[in-house]
Enzyme design. Structure first.
Site, PDB file in Angstrom:
ATOM      1  N   ASP A 498       0.898  -1.226   0.329  1.00  0.00           N
ATOM      2  CA  ASP A 498       0.383   0.119   0.048  1.00  0.00           C
ATOM      3  C   ASP A 498       1.003   1.666  -0.281  1.00  0.00           C
ATOM      4  O   ASP A 498       1.375   1.448   0.932  1.00  0.00           O
ATOM      5  CB  ASP A 498      -0.496  -0.215   0.749  1.00  0.00           C
ATOM      6  CG  ASP A 498      -2.116   1.532   1.127  1.00  0.00           C
ATOM      7  OD1 ASP A 498      -1.862   1.466   0.125  1.00  0.00           O
ATOM      8  OD2 ASP A 498      -2.841   0.974   2.387  1.00  0.00           O
ATOM      9  N   LEU A 501       6.616   2.957   0.012  1.00  0.00           N
ATOM     10  CA  LEU A 501       6.970   1.621   1.307  1.00  0.00           C
ATOM     11  C   LEU A 501       7.203   0.445   0.455  1.00  0.00           C
ATOM     12  O   LEU A 501       7.782  -0.492   0.052  1.00  0.00           O
ATOM     13  CB  LEU A 501       6.823   2.209   1.978  1.00  0.00           C
ATOM     14  CG  LEU A 501       7.521   1.261   3.143  1.00  0.00           C
ATOM     15  CD1 LEU A 501       8.487   2.157   3.775  1.00  0.00           C
ATOM     16  CD2 LEU A 501       6.506   0.340   4.568  1.00  0.00           C
ATOM     17  N   GLY A 551      -3.686   7.351   3.475  1.00  0.00           N
ATOM     18  CA  GLY A 551      -1.901   7.064   3.662  1.00  0.00           C
ATOM     19  C   GLY A 551      -1.843   6.308   3.315  1.00  0.00           C
ATOM     20  O   GLY A 551      -2.708   4.775   3.466  1.00  0.00           O
ATOM     21  N   GLU A 552      -0.104   5.836   3.264  1.00  0.00           N
ATOM     22  CA  GLU A 552       0.308   4.440   3.543  1.00  0.00           C
ATOM     23  C   GLU A 552      -0.238   3.462   4.866  1.00  0.00           C
ATOM     24  O   GLU A 552      -0.704   3.363   6.187  1.00  0.00           O
ATOM     25  CB  GLU A 552       1.930   3.776   3.620  1.00  0.00           C
ATOM     26  CG  GLU A 552       2.147   5.411   2.572  1.00  0.00           C
ATOM     27  CD  GLU A 552       3.455   4.080   2.009  1.00  0.00           C
ATOM     28  OE1 GLU A 552       3.739   3.341   1.975  1.00  0.00           O
ATOM     29  OE2 GLU A 552       5.055   5.057   1.505  1.00  0.00           O
ATOM     30  N   GLY A 553      -0.860   2.059   4.080  1.00  0.00           N
ATOM     31  CA  GLY A 553      -1.669   1.485   5.268  1.00  0.00           C
ATOM     32  C   GLY A 553      -3.454   1.446   5.178  1.00  0.00           C
ATOM     33  O   GLY A 553      -3.831   0.870   5.824  1.00  0.00           O
TER      34      GLY A 553
END
Length: 600
Positions: A498, A501, A551-553
């Protein structure tokens, strides 16, 4: 001969042995692959056409396909024209032999044609993997045509086995090397891997340097045991191994050439085919079929069970220099603190999705434009830390891992990794810098572009191995994510990548163990071109096109309940009554069904 000891490999196996999936894994680390298809016909045979389409769906979008069709000389010509930087996957020689025996080509010196093909493999400048059926283990065919095919294919297999550097025989998805050598560190049999692990177990493992902080946060209001029981009505079959590798403390060395397990190559297509017969009121699950097929492959069952508890690894890293231009360090710290306290958007989504959060704070990375961002020892330590985090998630009963980041400079580091591993143009990929209030800081974006540009110039003549990239450009947060992805693959645990990263970690993990990418799923590509292009290189197609930017995650957590529902529905529905063989036919008998699976 290539650096890792082979230039040509012949992969043998019976029908549904997993030989094609194994061959695809051998070339998965290549930037691009020329897939040479030999099959002909299928226009009037829907089942044969469906098999061909299942193979096509499994190929990464970065691969190109060439069809030699009814002309056996076409394959020889492709091999002769291949360039040194090409990678060819020929699937399979059975189709080639069938074309060779076509009555329209007779009389013909078939043996001379086989010999010419073997000579072309020996002389080919490219890397070549050839797939071929093994028909010598069954009874002698009862028809003259069948005997001619078996004889010709047996002769071709023997000739190609002599021409290739390596020969593998795949049975039930497990490869055995019939022809190998000590100069191929990246290709080992299961027995060799076990022996190597046993020998390394006596070698002391350096304890990772402190300090580092890992905080486990249970999502508020989540009864993980109750949720798992509801969403996972049956445990996996007992034959499924809990771990394919020993723990890092037991001697696993994380280095290029690692041999990881692969998802089941047949279960995914079988699950897709099964969905065509279930009792749905509409036309089907649409794009969510990809998630069902992925779950089936990773569980080695055509009737997958929905994922139970998930774990989010929220990795908080810091960077110096231009990569972090415009970053709000206090805001990143606030996001991490919110996750620790079970507050904020990520924690709310985790509660909804049945997940817990692990916050991982990593050491700060240096300025990529000035020199290496991490030393070699720190890279190894961070990789081990990530592997151990994946081990812990599996040991604690988590069914799926989600990678996310709340650090600073991650987008620039991921852009540099993608540029270094694929040759992509950084300026076209680096996301704009979003400031609070929805304002874009383009001055900060230009500083980040300059940092990536200078870093790429600095390493222009340096090695581009996986650990080199982590040390020069990646940093500890990317190394932890890479180690977690590898550790999850070793435990047969799916990973939802996701954001930048996860994509960058996937690219680096691919160069350490090419099979690792097959355990990754991209629920939604979001809004970043970096994610889309990196996913394309990894062969990951977004399941949904929601264009989330939470946002990531958080993006994966938002999509997880829908993915889980699709998998549960696919496994629970029976066959449509109109497709039953007759009155009273309820589908499979209980003893024919997968252990622990819903009866259809």
């Amino acid at each position: 001969m290539s650096a890792d000891g082979w230039r040509s490999i012949l992969v043998l196996g019976g029908i549904r042995s997993g030989k094609s999936a194994f061959a695809e894994a051998l070339v998965a680390g290549a930037a691009s692959v020329r897939y040479v298809a030999t099959a002909v016909g299928g226009e009037d045979d829907p089942e044969w056409r469906a098999r061909i389409e299942a193979h096509q769906r499994r190929r990464p979008q970065s691969w190109t396909t060439e069809e030699t069709g009814a002309d056996p000389a076409g394959l020889t010509a492709v091999l002769a024209e291949a360039k040194p930087d090409d990678t060819l996957l020929v699937d399979d020689l059975g189709g080639w032999v069938a074309a060779l025996l076509d009555p329209a080509r007779q009389p013909n010196d078939d043996l001379a044609t086989v010999t010419a093909l073997a000579d072309a493999v020996r002389a080919c400048a490219a890397r070549v993997v050839l797939v071929s059926p093994e028909v010598g283990l069954s009874l002698v065919p009862a028809t003259p045509v069948g005997r001619a095919f078996a004889d010709a294919l047996g002769t071709a297999n023997q000739e190609l086995a002599g021409a290739c550097d390596r020969v593998a025989f795949v049975v039930a998805g497990r490869p055995t090397w019939l022809k190998s050598g000590p100069d191929a560190p990246g290709i080992t049999t299961d027995l060799e891997a076990e022996n190597g692990a046993a020998e390394r177990a006596d070698t002391p493992v350096t304890a990772p340097p402190a300090p580092r902080q890992t905080v486990v946060v249970e999502a508020p209001g989540l009864d993980a045991a109750a949720m798992h029981a509801a969403m996972a009505p049956a445990a996996p079959p007992p034959s499924t191994p809990a771990a394919a590798h020993p723990r890092t403390g037991d001697g696993v060395v994380i280095a290029p050439g690692m041999d990881m397990p692969l998802p089941d190559g047949d279960a995914g297509p079988d699950a897709r085919d099964r969905l065509e017969r279930v009792d749905l009121p509409g036309a089907g699950l649409g794009a969510l079929v990809e998630a069902v097929e992925f779950a089936a492959a990773t569980q080695a069952s055509a009737v997958p069970r929905p994922w139970g508890p998930a774990r989010v690894l929220l990795i908080d890293g810091r960077r110096a220099g231009g990569a972090a231009a415009g970053a709000d360090v206090p805001d990143s710290e606030r996001r991490a603190a919110q996750a620790e306290a079970g507050e904020g958007a990520l924690a709310a989504l985790a509660t909804t999705a049945g997940a817990d959060i692990v916050v991982v704070r990593t050491a700060a990375a240096g300025a990529m434009e000035d020199g290496p961002v991490l030393d070699a020892e720190a890279v190894d330590d961070a990789l081990r830390q990530g592997w151990e985090l994946a081990d812990a998630a599996a040991d604690e009963g988590r069914d799926v891992l989600i990678l996310g980041s709340c650090g600073t400079g991650t987008e620039a580091a991921a852009t540099a990794v993608l540029a270094a591993t694929t040759g992509a143009e950084p300026v076209a990929l680096l996301p704009r810098v979003l400031a609070p209030g929805g304002r874009y800081d383009d001055d900060a974006w230009m500083l980040r572009c300059a940092a990536v540009r200078d870093a790429m110039h600095r390493i222009r003549q340096d090695p581009r191995g996986a650990k080199d990239i982590l040390a020069q450009l990646g940093g500890a947060d990317l190394a932890v994510a890479t180690g977690a992805l590898l550790g999850a693959a070793s435990r047969r645990m799916p990973v939802l990548v996701d954001g930048p990263l996860g994509i960058a970690a996937g690219l680096i993990a691919r160069d350490i163990a090419s099979q690792a990418r097959h355990w990754c799923l991209l629920a939604d590509a979001g809004t970043h071109q970096l994610v889309r292009q990196g996913a394309d290189v990894l062969g990951l197609t977004p399941v949904m096109e929601l264009r989330l930017d939470l946002g990531e995650g958080a993006n994966a957590l938002a999509a997880l309940p829908l993915l889980r529902a699709a998998i549960a529905l696919a496994g629970a529905l029976p066959v449509h009554p109109a497709l039953l063989a007759g009155h009273g036919d309820a589908g499979l008998e209980p003893d024919e069904a997968e252990p622990g699976a819903a009866v259809v």
